[in-house]
Design an enzyme around this catalytic site. Structure first.
Site, PDB file in Angstrom:
ATOM      1  N   ARG A  23      31.487  35.383  43.528  1.00  0.00           N
ATOM      2  CA  ARG A  23      32.295  34.890  44.548  1.00  0.00           C
ATOM      3  C   ARG A  23      32.440  33.325  44.618  1.00  0.00           C
ATOM      4  O   ARG A  23      33.373  32.630  44.284  1.00  0.00           O
ATOM      5  CB  ARG A  23      31.973  35.423  45.828  1.00  0.00           C
ATOM      6  CG  ARG A  23      32.493  36.999  45.959  1.00  0.00           C
ATOM      7  CD  ARG A  23      32.176  37.588  47.448  1.00  0.00           C
ATOM      8  NE  ARG A  23      30.576  37.404  47.582  1.00  0.00           N
ATOM      9  CZ  ARG A  23      30.112  36.906  48.615  1.00  0.00           C
ATOM     10  NH1 ARG A  23      30.814  36.936  49.815  1.00  0.00           N
ATOM     11  NH2 ARG A  23      28.872  36.845  49.027  1.00  0.00           N
ATOM     12  N   ASN A  41      33.463  40.371  49.066  1.00  0.00           N
ATOM     13  CA  ASN A  41      32.769  41.715  48.766  1.00  0.00           C
ATOM     14  C   ASN A  41      33.396  42.577  49.303  1.00  0.00           C
ATOM     15  O   ASN A  41      33.684  42.703  50.715  1.00  0.00           O
ATOM     16  CB  ASN A  41      31.248  41.389  48.914  1.00  0.00           C
ATOM     17  CG  ASN A  41      30.602  40.689  47.987  1.00  0.00           C
ATOM     18  OD1 ASN A  41      30.837  40.476  46.779  1.00  0.00           O
ATOM     19  ND2 ASN A  41      29.225  40.343  48.302  1.00  0.00           N
TER      20      ASN A  41
END
EC number: 3.6.1.7
Length: 94
Positions: A23, A41
């Site tokens: 990320r 997530n």
């Protein structure tokens, strides 16, 4: 820039993509490309990415999503065009 020169997509990335800086790395690449959105997530182990920006830049980000950072092992990237949503204001890691 005309609106039609922009692209708004949502992507779902599968594989070893959590706990490997996926990320944060996505945010770094997106910011370099001036793409707005987020990376978060999901409970099932995937990462969801929302991306909005110049079509070429979003396509470059999608290409990068297939590889990700060095520690990631990407097995699949699914994308879908987003319509009718307000474009994001920045790029966030959720």
């Amino acid at each position: 820039m005309k609106v039609q020169d922009k692209q708004h997509i949502r992507a779902w990335v599968s594989g070893k993509v959590q706990g490997v800086w996926y990320r944060n790395s996505t945010r770094q690449v997106a910011e370099r490309l001036h793409v707005l959105g987020y990376a978060k997530n999901l409970p099932d182990g995937r990462v969801e990415v929302l991306a909005y920006g110049d079509t070429e830049a979003v396509n470059q980000l999608i290409d990068w999503l297939h590889d990700g950072p060095e520690a990631a092992i990407v097995t699949e990237v699914k994308t879908k065009q987003v319509e009718g949503e307000t474009p994001p204001l920045g790029f966030e890691v959720c």
